[in-house]
Design an enzyme around this catalytic site. Structure first.
Site, PDB file in Angstrom:
ATOM      1  N   HIS A 158      -7.898  16.375  41.971  1.00 45.10           N
ATOM      2  CA  HIS A 158      -7.381  17.149  41.054  1.00 45.10           C
ATOM      3  C   HIS A 158      -7.933  17.932  39.928  1.00 45.10           C
ATOM      4  CE1 HIS A 158      -3.228  15.232  41.393  1.00 45.10           C
ATOM      5  NE2 HIS A 158      -3.840  14.295  41.867  1.00 45.10           N
ATOM      6  N   ASP A 366     -11.238  24.238  34.749  1.00 42.71           N
ATOM      7  CA  ASP A 366     -10.035  23.197  35.239  1.00 42.71           C
ATOM      8  C   ASP A 366      -9.870  23.384  36.471  1.00 42.71           C
ATOM      9  OD1 ASP A 366      -7.935  21.836  34.258  1.00 42.71           O
ATOM     10  OD2 ASP A 366      -7.474  22.753  32.574  1.00 42.71           O
TER      11      ASP A 366
HETATM   12  C1  GDG Z   1      -5.651  16.974  35.782  1.00 41.76           C
HETATM   13  C2  GDG Z   1      -6.720  18.087  36.095  1.00 41.76           C
HETATM   14  C3  GDG Z   1      -4.740  19.515  37.077  1.00 41.76           C
HETATM   15  C4  GDG Z   1      -0.129  17.514  27.400  1.00 41.76           C
HETATM   16  N1  GDG Z   1       0.171  17.050  26.039  1.00 41.76           N
HETATM   17  C5  GDG Z   1       1.351  16.531  26.143  1.00 41.76           C
HETATM   18  C6  GDG Z   1       1.792  16.489  27.507  1.00 41.76           C
HETATM   19  N2  GDG Z   1       0.969  17.084  28.211  1.00 41.76           N
HETATM   20  C7  GDG Z   1       1.033  17.210  29.568  1.00 41.76           C
HETATM   21  C8  GDG Z   1       1.215  18.874  30.024  1.00 41.76           C
HETATM   22  C9  GDG Z   1       1.025  18.726  31.371  1.00 41.76           C
HETATM   23  C10 GDG Z   1      -0.176  17.587  31.478  1.00 41.76           C
HETATM   24  O1  GDG Z   1      -0.092  16.776  30.163  1.00 41.76           O
HETATM   25  C11 GDG Z   1      -1.729  17.897  31.495  1.00 41.76           C
HETATM   26  O2  GDG Z   1      -1.893  18.754  32.662  1.00 41.76           O
HETATM   27  P1  GDG Z   1      -3.129  19.815  32.844  1.00 41.76           P
HETATM   28  O3  GDG Z   1      -3.017  20.085  34.472  1.00 41.76           O
HETATM   29  O4  GDG Z   1      -2.928  20.585  31.944  1.00 41.76           O
HETATM   30  O5  GDG Z   1      -4.440  18.627  32.721  1.00 41.76           O
HETATM   31  P2  GDG Z   1      -5.186  17.571  33.071  1.00 41.76           P
HETATM   32  O6  GDG Z   1      -4.533  16.139  32.306  1.00 41.76           O
HETATM   33  O7  GDG Z   1      -6.522  17.359  32.757  1.00 41.76           O
HETATM   34  O8  GDG Z   1      -4.790  17.115  34.596  1.00 41.76           O
HETATM   35  C12 GDG Z   1      -5.798  19.517  35.941  1.00 41.76           C
HETATM   36  C13 GDG Z   1      -3.918  18.326  36.958  1.00 41.76           C
HETATM   37  O9  GDG Z   1      -4.786  17.040  36.850  1.00 41.76           O
HETATM   38  C14 GDG Z   1      -2.914  18.077  38.088  1.00 41.76           C
HETATM   39  O10 GDG Z   1      -3.436  18.249  39.034  1.00 41.76           O
HETATM   40  O11 GDG Z   1      -3.734  20.609  36.690  1.00 41.76           O
HETATM   41  O12 GDG Z   1      -6.594  20.590  36.245  1.00 41.76           O
HETATM   42  O13 GDG Z   1      -7.804  18.244  34.983  1.00 41.76           O
HETATM   43  O14 GDG Z   1       1.809  18.211  32.300  1.00 41.76           O
HETATM   44  O15 GDG Z   1       2.560  19.050  29.811  1.00 41.76           O
HETATM   45  N3  GDG Z   1       2.989  15.855  27.760  1.00 41.76           N
HETATM   46  C15 GDG Z   1       3.814  15.453  26.398  1.00 41.76           C
HETATM   47  N4  GDG Z   1       3.417  15.524  25.434  1.00 41.76           N
HETATM   48  C16 GDG Z   1       2.205  16.244  25.005  1.00 41.76           C
HETATM   49  O16 GDG Z   1       1.691  16.155  23.966  1.00 41.76           O
HETATM   50  N5  GDG Z   1       5.106  14.940  26.856  1.00 41.76           N
END
Ligand code: GDG
Length: 458
Positions: A158, A366
């Protein structure tokens, strides 16, 4: 159809929330499991202290079995907080300066992977296909092979995969590369990650790429590909439309008093570029005094990995910085930055994305970044906002209608913010439509299907 076994460090055991509330990845993997029947195994998130963990806790839900294990406190500290989050995470995000390599932690990483393999193996049938997720579990296939399992095993990373010069600073890079070479299919987020992997393999003669995406290394033939993860686009768009009526979202709308809203949403993590982003916002205001008191920047940043020292330090740094900027540019009737340091519910998050005129997504590095995709999906088609996106997020390869920025360039990001805030409706609609069409077509179910189809193919 053969059963599916998913293994990941953490497991989404269903609760009573609605589909979109659970997060796209969990929903897609549960759907793939329900279609074929199978098992999802991983760590419970709990420590068994200094005693050997109890046998796996199995929960049945229809044709899916969720299998959870605790870990000893030493393993939580050394495998999870230590090697996974203080060596692999920083190195894969190009932060050599933050990697804390230790032999104990490395040994624990391989030991826990062996432990996972021994707990998983009795649940596996000869026809099952196994899909392992993310950097915590790289050596798992090699351990399962050692136990004699002949199943097809795929791995999806990821997070980014770095170039050889970065990876090779890690003393155990060869063992890690050997671990990856034991899979039948390796999935990366983008073709650049795949190219970096191929470069690592070739650099010291560990393996060869026989034809594009077909590798031989450590006596094993395997394939590699780019599978960019998506979101549940249509469901999330609908979810955001309905969320506009949520009482918290209505209160948020009233409280910004007609100002333009800029939103940032990130786990508190140094890879997300939050401090550089706050600098860029401050620069935007100082360079564009006409926007003073006319914008509100909402940064939602739930705590993560607080036991790891770098994250704890960052928590203080971001809070201090947001306070300093508010003190420097705020006025008696205007607080420029609203900083929330905890998680908010998914419906409220969806509604806030839709309220915001600019989605500011500026990670320093990222794998993909799902926030960028969620922001686009949540927009009102008649009056969509503008995505300002780091060129170093995997999502930048797909979201062509975003304003791409270099997050290290504070002036450049400030200029993009100004352009986003001032963008005419017609241009906003045109940019948004292209991105939305792409996200509707390439959603998380399709990502899942693409990977599993390739894994099943001989
Ligand atoms: C890894 C990789 C890759 C965030 N704050 C809240 C909340 N979130 C949710 C977002 C989103 C998720 O968390 C974060 O996803 P990301 O993709 O931005 O980042 P990582 O956690 O680092 O994920 C990344 C991912 O895996 C998938 O393959 O894209 O590059 O690092 O869904 O909405 N959700 C809620 N409250 C919050 O305050 N409910």
């Amino acid at each position: 159809m053969s059963r599916l076994i998913i293994v990941s460090n953490r497991v989404s055991v269903p609760d009573n929330q609605g589909a979109a509330a659970a997060g796209g990845l969990a929903v897609a993997l549960q759907a793939a499991l329900a279609e074929r029947g199978g098992v999802w195994m991983g760590w419970s998130g709990k420590s068994s202290g200094d005693i050997e963990p109890e046998p796996l806790v199995l929960t049945e839900d229809g044709n899916i079995t969720y299998a959870l294990t605790d870990l000893t406190q030493t393993d939580v500290e050394e495998y999870y907080q230590g090697f996974a989050n203080r060596v692999l995470w920083p190195i894969c995000h190009y932060r050599l300066d933050l990697a804390e390599y230790g032999r104990k932690e490395m040994a624990s990483y391989f030991r826990v992977n062996r432990f996972f393999a021994h707990r998983l193996a009795p649940l596996v049938e000869p026809d099952d296909i196994i899909w392992v997720h993310d950097y915590h579990l790289i050596p798992l296939a090699a351990e399962l092979r050692q136990m004699g399992l002949k199943n097809r095993i795929g791995f999806f990373l990821h997070i980014p995969w770095p170039p050889a010069d970065v990876l090779f600073t890690m003393p155990v890079h060869e063992e890690i590369m050997r671990g990856l070479s034991s899979y039948d299919l390796l999935g990366f987020q983008t073709k650049y990650d795949l190219e970096n992997f191929a470069g690592c393999l070739k650099r010291e003669g560990m393996g060869v790429e026989n034809s594009p995406g077909h590798f031989s290394a450590h006596g094993h033939n395997f394939r590699g590909g780019a599978y960019s993860i998506g979101i549940e686009t249509a469901a999330f768009a609908e979810f955001a439309r309905k969320a506009a009526a949520h009482s918290m979202v209505r209160k948020a709308r009233q409280s910004v008093e007609g100002r333009d809203l800029i939103i940032g949403v990130d786990r508190l993590d140094y890879s997300k570029g939050i401090t550089q982003r706050i600098d860029a916002f401050e620069r935007f205001i100082t360079n564009n005094p006409a926007h003073q008191r006319r914008v509100t920047y909402l940064q939602i940043t739930p705590k993560s990995r607080s036991e790891v020292p770098e994250y704890e330090a960052m928590q203080h740094a971001v809070a201090e910085q947001a306070g300093r900027v508010n003190g420097a540019i705020g006025t008696v009737d205007w607080v420029p930055i609203r900083y929330i340091n905890r998680s908010i519910s998914r419906p409220v998050l969806a509604g806030l994305y839709r309220l915001a005129k600019v989605g500011l997504v500026t990670p320093l590095r990222d794998g993909m970044n799902l926030v960028a995709k969620e922001y686009v999906a949540a927009q009102d088609p008649d009056d969509p906002g503008v995505l300002v996106l780091s060129r170093f997020a995997g999502a930048a390869r797909e979201l062509k209608g975003a304003l791409l920025v270099n997050p290290y360039d504070v002036d450049g990001t400030a200029n993009a913010l100004a352009r986003g805030i001032n963008m005419p409706l017609e241009e906003r609609r045109e940019r948004w439509r292209g991105m939305m069409d792409h996200l509707l077509e390439n959603d998380v179910s399709r990502w899942c299907e693409n990977f599993l189809t390739d894994l099943r193919a001989e």
